[in-house]
Scaffold this active site. Structure first.
Site, short mmCIF file in Angstrom:
data_model
loop_
_atom_site.label_atom_id
_atom_site.label_comp_id
_atom_site.label_asym_id
_atom_site.label_seq_id
_atom_site.Cartn_x
_atom_site.Cartn_y
_atom_site.Cartn_z
CG HIS A 90 -1.94 1.00 1.34
ND1 HIS A 90 -1.67 2.30 1.71
CD2 HIS A 90 -3.28 0.94 1.14
CE1 HIS A 90 -2.80 2.99 1.74
NE2 HIS A 90 -3.79 2.20 1.38
CG ASP B 39 0.28 -2.34 6.29
OD1 ASP B 39 -0.69 -2.49 7.06
OD2 ASP B 39 0.21 -1.73 5.21
CD GLN C 35 -6.93 -4.40 4.02
OE1 GLN C 35 -7.88 -5.18 4.11
NE2 GLN C 35 -7.10 -3.09 3.85
CE LYS D 137 -7.85 -0.14 6.32
NZ LYS D 137 -8.22 0.15 4.93
CB CYS E 134 -3.82 3.32 -1.65
SG CYS E 134 -4.96 4.71 -1.44
#
Length: 407
Positions: free
Chosen positions: A124, A201, A204, A227, A365
């Site tokens: 991302h 990261d 997700q 999220k 993104c």
């Protein structure tokens, strides 16, 4: 595994009962943000009605109960990701700020001209641009882990990127554009063989997979509340105590100090050293309610249900003539990206919206990912635990209708 009651879960999300363009809402944009259960919505109202006050500074009752509630969330996060210490949990605005803290503070202290940072080809923008900014400032260099046409990282190439100049590795656990689940533990172990710290990261991953930062042995882990069925404007940076203590503060201001004179400022201890100013108190408190909601259902049950739904949606979408899936990794989470021959993703998304179906279109993104597949963007269907096979069927009918119109 706990019983997964989809009807009970759906009843907890008020927005799922509304209509869009005269049709029942079918929400498949969960990778961008998830909807909120009534338990979180009610907690937000309760905060402003019963305890609204600033935290960490007041001796009066409202400040004390707000502070206690805010710090309860920190302990809930600690347990949720199995951090060793609660002061390793830094409350941030979200994943983006968490990554920027590491890029700025770790980068300022430990990365110099000629050094290298490794990221992957599927990141991302939030895990690309901060490192580019650091490289511009410091004169260091980005090295990129390549991926294949399935959307899987090349681990042999990854191993070859390390040298004495490598100072940090940063990669996504789950690709927001492809759904690929990266082999995080293996990649962390490879980096640690070279004494290189790793940032993941987890934006997700946090709502789909059980995360144990100690088992992973990850050095930094970032994620966002919105999220995972929580409020916007709040997230978490986990960092190992030793590294966080060595890093300079991110911002100056209230709460991150012990003592201030015009001659010298002494910084506060963890976690407050990285939490300057008034935080998003309501969101910080109510992130704890989102964690409670997820744990009440159980990530094991959530993952099993979402995996079944992902298989069903992939199978149904495969029936569409001219469809091409972008991202076909063996290990995937709840994201399906696709293009259809001769049709622009944006046009598909607009027509689906008229039918009450919310999907995401564009580059998500992740423009380097789109460039790698030589496409302008995709239609992305991102699933959550409240979606159903019946909603997938509505998506398929709407997609067929859209393609008939656009052919």
């Amino acid at each position: 595994m706990r019983t997964f009651d989809i009807e009970k879960i759906r009843a907890d999300f008020p927005i799922l009962g509304r209509e869009v363009n005269g049709r029942p809402l079918v929400y498949f944009d969960n990778g961008a943000t998830t909807q909120k259960p009534k338990q979180v919505i009610e907690a937000i109202t309760r905060y402003y009605a019963d305890m609204n006050s600033n935290v960490h500074r007041g001796v009066h009752y409202l400040s004390q109960i707000s502070t206690d509630a805010f710090e309860v969330t920190r302990r809930k996060v600690q347990a949720f990701i199995n951090a060793e210490h609660e002061h390793e949990i830094i409350i941030t605005k979200g994943t983006t700020e968490a990554i920027n803290i590491v890029a700025s503070c770790y980068g300022r202290a430990f990365i110099n001209a000629g050094d290298e940072v490794i990221i992957s080809a599927m990141e991302h923008h939030s895990n690309i641009v901060p490192w580019q900014m650091l490289c511009d400032e410091k004169g260091c260099k980005l090295r990129i882990i390549p991926m294949d046409d399935r959307g899987e990282l090349d681990l042999e190439a990854y191993k070859s990127l390390f040298s004495e100049r490598t100072k940090l590795v940063s990669f996504t656990y789950v690709s927001n554009a492809l759904g690929t689940i990266n082999p995080a533990k293996e990649m962390i172990d490879i980096a640690h063989e070279h004494d290189v710290p790793v940032l993941i990261d987890g934006a997700q991953a946090i709502q789909h997979l059980a995360i144990d930062v100690q088992a992973l042995d990850v050095d930094f882990f970032a994620f966002s509340g919105h999220k995972m069925y929580g409020p916007t404007g709040v997230g978490v940076l986990y960092g190992k105590e030793e590294l966080l203590n060595k890093m300079p503060p991110y911002q100056g201001g209230g709460d991150m100090i012990k003592d201030v004179t015009f001659e010298k400022t002494t910084y506060n201890e963890l976690p407050f050293k990285f939490e300057a100013g008034t935080p998003n108190i309501e969101a910080g408190i109510c992130l704890g309610d989102a964690i409670d909601y997820i744990e009440g259902i159980g990530l094991d049950a959530i993952k099993a249900y979402e995996d079944e739904l992902l298989d069903y949606a992939t199978s149904r979408l495969s029936e569409i003539d001219g469809i091409r899936f972008i991202g076909t990794a063996k290990q995937k989470s709840s994201v399906i990206s696709f293009v259809v021959d001769g049709v622009h993703p944006y046009d598909i998304g607009v027509i689906l919206d008229k039918l009450g179906v919310a999907v995401r279109t564009g580059h998500h993104c992740a423009q380097p990912v789109m460039n790698a597949f030589d496409i302008p963007g995709t239609v992305r269907v991102s699933l959550a635990m409240y979606n159903t096979k019946e909603e997938v069927d509505i998506l398929i009918d709407g997609l067929q209708r859209a393609l008939n119109m656009l052919a």
